[in-house]
Each structure stands twice: as C-alpha cells, then as structure tokens.
Write an enzyme that holds these catalytic residues in place. Structure first.
Site, PDB file in Angstrom:
ATOM      1  N   ARG A 143       0.536 -15.046  -0.212  1.00 43.99           N
ATOM      2  CA  ARG A 143      -0.011 -15.079   1.149  1.00 43.99           C
ATOM      3  C   ARG A 143      -1.434 -15.643   1.127  1.00 43.99           C
ATOM      4  O   ARG A 143      -2.287 -15.180   0.405  1.00 43.99           O
ATOM      5  CB  ARG A 143      -0.021 -13.673   1.760  1.00 43.99           C
ATOM      6  CG  ARG A 143       1.361 -13.248   2.222  1.00 43.99           C
ATOM      7  CD  ARG A 143       1.365 -11.844   2.742  1.00 43.99           C
ATOM      8  NE  ARG A 143       1.268 -10.868   1.672  1.00 43.99           N
ATOM      9  CZ  ARG A 143       1.218  -9.557   1.868  1.00 43.99           C
ATOM     10  NH1 ARG A 143       1.242  -9.074   3.091  1.00 43.99           N
ATOM     11  NH2 ARG A 143       1.145  -8.726   0.848  1.00 43.99           N
ATOM     12  N   LYS A 148      -4.058 -14.782  -6.476  1.00 48.13           N
ATOM     13  CA  LYS A 148      -4.966 -14.282  -7.513  1.00 48.13           C
ATOM     14  C   LYS A 148      -4.111 -13.915  -8.720  1.00 48.13           C
ATOM     15  O   LYS A 148      -2.876 -13.910  -8.622  1.00 48.13           O
ATOM     16  CB  LYS A 148      -5.774 -13.082  -7.010  1.00 48.13           C
ATOM     17  CG  LYS A 148      -4.896 -11.880  -6.662  1.00 48.13           C
ATOM     18  CD  LYS A 148      -5.684 -10.727  -6.119  1.00 48.13           C
ATOM     19  CE  LYS A 148      -6.357  -9.936  -7.207  1.00 48.13           C
ATOM     20  NZ  LYS A 148      -6.903  -8.658  -6.742  1.00 48.13           N
ATOM     21  N   VAL A 165       0.837  -1.211   0.000  1.00 45.97           N
ATOM     22  CA  VAL A 165       0.000   0.000   0.000  1.00 45.97           C
ATOM     23  C   VAL A 165       0.871   1.261   0.000  1.00 45.97           C
ATOM     24  O   VAL A 165       0.600   2.220  -0.726  1.00 45.97           O
ATOM     25  CB  VAL A 165      -0.947  -0.021   1.230  1.00 45.97           C
ATOM     26  CG1 VAL A 165      -1.622   1.316   1.443  1.00 45.97           C
ATOM     27  CG2 VAL A 165      -1.989  -1.121   1.070  1.00 45.97           C
ATOM     28  N   CYS A 202      -5.489  -9.591   2.745  1.00 53.02           N
ATOM     29  CA  CYS A 202      -6.509  -8.740   3.389  1.00 53.02           C
ATOM     30  C   CYS A 202      -7.705  -9.495   3.956  1.00 53.02           C
ATOM     31  O   CYS A 202      -7.986  -9.403   5.147  1.00 53.02           O
ATOM     32  CB  CYS A 202      -6.999  -7.688   2.405  1.00 53.02           C
ATOM     33  SG  CYS A 202      -5.783  -6.410   2.133  1.00 53.02           S
ATOM     34  N   LYS A 224      15.419  -2.606   0.673  1.00 53.00           N
ATOM     35  CA  LYS A 224      14.200  -2.256  -0.061  1.00 53.00           C
ATOM     36  C   LYS A 224      14.270  -0.822  -0.590  1.00 53.00           C
ATOM     37  O   LYS A 224      13.923  -0.537  -1.737  1.00 53.00           O
ATOM     38  CB  LYS A 224      13.025  -2.397   0.903  1.00 53.00           C
ATOM     39  CG  LYS A 224      11.763  -2.908   0.237  1.00 53.00           C
ATOM     40  CD  LYS A 224      10.604  -2.611   1.105  1.00 53.00           C
ATOM     41  CE  LYS A 224      10.014  -3.807   1.769  1.00 53.00           C
ATOM     42  NZ  LYS A 224       8.810  -3.440   2.542  1.00 53.00           N
TER      43      LYS A 224
HETATM   44  C1  UDX Z   1      -9.240  -7.072  -1.318  1.00 58.98           C
HETATM   45  C2  UDX Z   1     -10.330  -6.019  -1.572  1.00 58.98           C
HETATM   46  O1  UDX Z   1     -10.964  -6.295  -2.828  1.00 58.98           O
HETATM   47  C3  UDX Z   1      -9.728  -4.623  -1.556  1.00 58.98           C
HETATM   48  O2  UDX Z   1     -10.765  -3.658  -1.688  1.00 58.98           O
HETATM   49  C4  UDX Z   1      -8.986  -4.404  -0.226  1.00 58.98           C
HETATM   50  O3  UDX Z   1      -8.364  -3.129  -0.200  1.00 58.98           O
HETATM   51  C5  UDX Z   1      -7.955  -5.493  -0.015  1.00 58.98           C
HETATM   52  O4  UDX Z   1      -8.574  -6.788  -0.092  1.00 58.98           O
HETATM   53  P1  UDX Z   1      -7.339  -8.240  -2.781  1.00 58.98           P
HETATM   54  O5  UDX Z   1      -7.078  -9.081  -1.571  1.00 58.98           O
HETATM   55  O6  UDX Z   1      -6.186  -7.641  -3.493  1.00 58.98           O
HETATM   56  O7  UDX Z   1      -8.311  -7.021  -2.398  1.00 58.98           O
HETATM   57  O8  UDX Z   1      -8.110  -9.142  -3.859  1.00 58.98           O
HETATM   58  P2  UDX Z   1      -9.569  -9.478  -4.379  1.00 58.98           P
HETATM   59  O9  UDX Z   1      -9.541  -9.411  -5.852  1.00 58.98           O
HETATM   60  O10 UDX Z   1     -10.635  -8.709  -3.714  1.00 58.98           O
HETATM   61  O11 UDX Z   1      -9.681 -11.017  -3.969  1.00 58.98           O
HETATM   62  C6  UDX Z   1      -9.575 -11.452  -2.608  1.00 58.98           C
HETATM   63  C7  UDX Z   1      -9.774 -12.961  -2.544  1.00 58.98           C
HETATM   64  O12 UDX Z   1     -11.126 -13.318  -2.830  1.00 58.98           O
HETATM   65  C8  UDX Z   1      -8.918 -13.734  -3.566  1.00 58.98           C
HETATM   66  O13 UDX Z   1      -8.468 -14.933  -2.959  1.00 58.98           O
HETATM   67  C9  UDX Z   1      -9.900 -14.032  -4.675  1.00 58.98           C
HETATM   68  O14 UDX Z   1      -9.523 -15.159  -5.418  1.00 58.98           O
HETATM   69  C10 UDX Z   1     -11.170 -14.283  -3.879  1.00 58.98           C
HETATM   70  N1  UDX Z   1     -12.393 -14.054  -4.660  1.00 58.98           N
HETATM   71  C11 UDX Z   1     -12.665 -12.833  -5.174  1.00 58.98           C
HETATM   72  C12 UDX Z   1     -13.291 -15.102  -4.800  1.00 58.98           C
HETATM   73  O15 UDX Z   1     -13.060 -16.223  -4.327  1.00 58.98           O
HETATM   74  N2  UDX Z   1     -14.446 -14.878  -5.493  1.00 58.98           N
HETATM   75  C13 UDX Z   1     -14.763 -13.650  -6.010  1.00 58.98           C
HETATM   76  O16 UDX Z   1     -15.837 -13.517  -6.605  1.00 58.98           O
HETATM   77  C14 UDX Z   1     -13.833 -12.620  -5.855  1.00 58.98           C
END
Ligand code: UDX
Length: 437
Positions: free
Chosen positions: A325, A318, A11, A258, A35
C-alpha cells in the site's frame, strides 16, 4: 480477563495474539469467513515476522479464538476493542462505515458496563459519533474509550510487546483501571488522557514523523544543488539532543497504510474546522509530488527509460512486510513501463502481480523474479527502492556486466557510494552531492 477484538486486519490480529500471550482469553472477530478459517489454522493473512508462531502458541494454549460469531464472544467480554479499517477518501475524509457496522453487530449482545475501546485510527470527534451511534442501537449502558496503536509493520509483534508508551483515552477511573489491567505485563509508561487527546496523539505522532521525513527529503534535494552530502548533514545536526539522529533518512517519500492516510486525514480535519492553510496539506502534497519529480530527474540521469531494462529491488513499502500500500514501486513500475522500459521486479515477500498494479497493456514488459541475482543479471539500471537486508547486503559486484554502462540508483541511501563505484556502476543516491544534468 476476556476480551473481543473486532476486525482481523493488521492491528487486530497482532493485538489479539499479543493480548492472548499475556494470559487473557481473546476472541478475534471478523465477518470474512475465509480469513477466520486461515487464522484458526494459525496462518496470518499477511506476512509479519514472528506472528505465525505467536498465533500457534496462543491457540494451542486455548487463549486465542477466531470466530465470525458475535453472540458467543461479546457477552463474555469485559472489553470489546474495535480494530476495523477506517479507509479515507482522496480528500482525507474518514469513512466510518466499518466502525458503524461493527457497533451494529455487537450492540445486541452487549451486557451492562462493558468497555468499547476504539483502536482504529479515527478523528477526535469520532468518539462522540461512536457514543451517539451506540445510544441509537442499544439501551445497555457501556463505556467508550480509545486505545490508539503505534506499532510499525515489519516489527509489529516486537513493537506491541515493547511499546514506548500505552495511551489510554477515557473519562472514568474504572475504565482507566480496566484498560491498564489489560496492558499490565507491558513495561511501558501509561498515559491516561481524555479520549479526544488520545486520538489526536495518534495523528500527531504520525504527522510529526512524516514531517521529519519530508524535512530530510527537502534537505536532500538542496544538497543536490550545492555538493553537500545529506547523510553528513544529518549526522552533524543529529548531535543536537533536541534533534537526534533517529528515524531520519531521506528517500522517495513515505508510504504504507498509515502516514499518507493519517496526514491526509489530519489535513482534512484541519480544513473542516476552518484551518484552510495548514502544514499537513503541504506535507502530503510534497510527498505525493516527490516520486514523479525524482523519477523525471533519474530519467535525465540515465538518458531516458525507453528501451532500458530496470531491475526494481524492493516492491513492498518497507522491509519485512508484503504490504504494497502506497509503496514507491506501485507508482514507479507502471510509470517506467509506460515510458518504454522493461522492468524486472524483486522482493523477498511482496508482489505487484497480485494487486493489478501492472497495467495489462504492459504485462509483456514486466517480470517478477524469486532471486535477486536473476532480477539484476540483464539490467541496465538497478533501482534499489527498499532496504531489505538481502538487498543491502548483496554483492552487486558479482553481477556487474563487464564492458557496459550500468546505473545504480540507491533510493534510500543504503549503500556506500564508493563501494558501488568500485563495483563498476554509476552511482546515484538521494542528496549525496551535486547532480549536474
Ligand atoms: C508508522 C509509524 O511508525 C507507527 O508508529 C504507526 O503506528 C503506523 O505508521 P509504518 O507505516 O509501519 O509505521 O512504518 P514506518 O517504519 O514508520 O515507515 C513509514 C514510511 O516512512 C515508510 O514508507 C518508510 O520507508 C518511510 N520512512 C521511514 C522514511 O522515508 N524515512 C525514515 O527515516 C523512516
């Protein structure tokens, strides 16, 4: 405006580069010299699309500086943003050690009426903690505010440049005005609320999205008992504008840095204020149980893992990130190895070998490949974990081993079942019809 961002994690670095691109002078501060040296050369310490370019441009235009020296950066800064990590324990309690360390380092250089803005995710009461810590450390008057972050990994630069909203938690009009000015070039609604509401809104957003994912996952499990296809069910309910069809696909559960952390923290916070039985406990428990349950079910479907070669496609949590993580691969790969499988891992950016995730006693059974085609060529089972475009657009028909039985597990429902069957594989998605075992 001159600002400092303390903490050059995900972030911190993205925010520093984006604020610098608005013409602000930004100091990114960290105690990690290695870093900082990388960042000074515009090398992000992690993979994130478009970030290296932005770091290069903003450093070339002299808007962005990285340093370990608080004494240079802090006195010039109107706003000091705290973006350090806030790890949580297994029970979900938040560890504010790094926040405290950042406050200790900056306190002696503060000048009157600066704003300390917390971007790290912390529970609502942490704002009081920061205020009292600062009052122990310095007599210099300053303001404390919160500016929670909603960016997603993999699209962090885009999300920071195109946020759905900017949330500012503060108590004084002059603090709202200054923080609004910081975000000025962004065409997004600004939500001005009290600091505790701002922190709660961060937890609430992530917990809501996690709940939504868990709801889809539970529906998918039910579909496997009655022949319904969860994708069709989600399409049908998505037409209701109260529900919608966005952010709504089932899989192996949510991962990343997160959702698991924030839901655990919200559950812990709920328990700490007396809500022993709360929704958030349950969601996190269900998410943690899910991987083992699905793995056991897949094991039955393929007739056990022992002696099989499994190509695990997608090691990051993802697409478009190298972050592993709480990625499904970090649980699945060691478990498959323990159960006697040979595992061939593939990911365009992420690796499990860098993080001691593969148990040493099973090293011989695990390999990572740079090419998808090489990873799948000898596989009995293809396990498509993550929807990287290079994986979802691959022609798996070209690597099908003629004459042998091969299983294809589509853990994110990214493939057309008929297409996969036409290629000659046995197909299994998540919640796409009855599974008789
Ligand atoms: C998330 C929030 O979206 C973001 O707003 C916040 O600031 C940080 O946390 P992030 O962790 O980067 O962001 O990824 P995101 O795309 O939201 O996916 C989170 C997890 O949910 C991933 O493991 C993803 O695979 C899973 N996911 C997401 C699902 O299983 N199904 C979905 O429909 C969407």
């Amino acid at each position: 405006m001159t600002i400092s961002i303390i903490g050059t994690g995900f972030v911190g670095v993205v925010s520093a580069a984006v604020f610098a691109s608005f013409g602000h002078t930004v100091y990114g501060i960290d105690i990690d010299e290695k870093k900082i040296r990388m960042l000074q050369k515009a090398q992000p310490p992690f993979y994130e699309p478009n970030l290296a370019e932005l770091l290069r441009e903003t450093q070339q235009s002299n808007q962005l500086h990285f340093t370990t020296d608080y004494s240079v950066a802090i006195p010039q800064s109107e706003i000091c943003i705290i973006a350090v990590g806030t790890p949580s324990g297994k029970d979900g309690s938040v560890d504010l050690t790094y926040v405290d360390a950042a406050l200790t380092s900056l306190a002696e250089y503060l000048v009157p009426n600066q704003i300390i803005a917390i971007k790290s995710t912390v529970p609502p009461h942490a704002v009081d903690h920061v205020k009292s810590k600062l009052s122990e450390l310095t007599k210099t008057p300053c303001y404390v505010a919160t500016i929670p972050e909603f960016l997603r990994e993999g699209s962090a630069v885009y999300d920071t440049l195109h946020p759905s909203r900017i949330v500012i938690g503060a108590d004084q009009p002059e603090v709202f005005a200054k923080l609004e000015q910081l975000h000025k070039p962004l065409a997004a609604p600004v939500i001005k609320i009290n600091p505790a509401s701002a922190q709660m809104s961060k937890y609430a957003a992530n917990a809501y999205l996690a709940t939504r994912i868990m709801f889809a996952n539970q529906l998918a499990d039910l579909c496997e008992t009655n022949g319904a296809d969860v994708q069709e069910v989600l399409t049908a309910i998505g037409y209701d504008p109260r529900i919608g069809s966005h952010y709504w696909y089932p899989g192996l559960g949510y991962g990343g840095s997160c959702f698991p952390k924030d839901v655990r923290e919200l559950a812990h916070y709920s328990r700490s204020v007396g809500a022993k039985h709360n929704l958030f406990n349950k969601i996190q428990d269900l998410n943690e149980e899910r991987l083992s349950q699905l793995l056991a079910s897949y094991s039955k479907w393929v007739g056990g893992w022992d002696g099989k070669t499994v190509a695990v496609l997608g090691l990051a949590f993802k697409p478009n990130t190298d972050d592993v993580r709480e990625a499904p691969s970090t649980h699945i790969v060691p478990e498959l190895l323990r159960q006697g499988a040979r595992v061939y891992g593939y990911d365009p950016e992420a690796s499990l070998l860098k993080f001691n995730i593969v148990p040493t006693e099973h090293f011989q059974q695990y390999r990572e490949f740079e090419s998808l085609a090489a990873a799948v060529q000898d596989a009995d089972i293809l396990l498509a974990l993550i929807e990287w475009p290079i994986i979802t657009s691959f022609d798996f028909g070209s690597v099908r081993k003629a004459g042998s039985k091969q299983w294809f597990i589509d853990a994110r429902n990214q493939f057309d079942p008929k297409q996969v069957q036409d290629w000659g594989f046995l197909y299994r998605g998540v919640g796409r019809g009855r599974i008789d075992q």
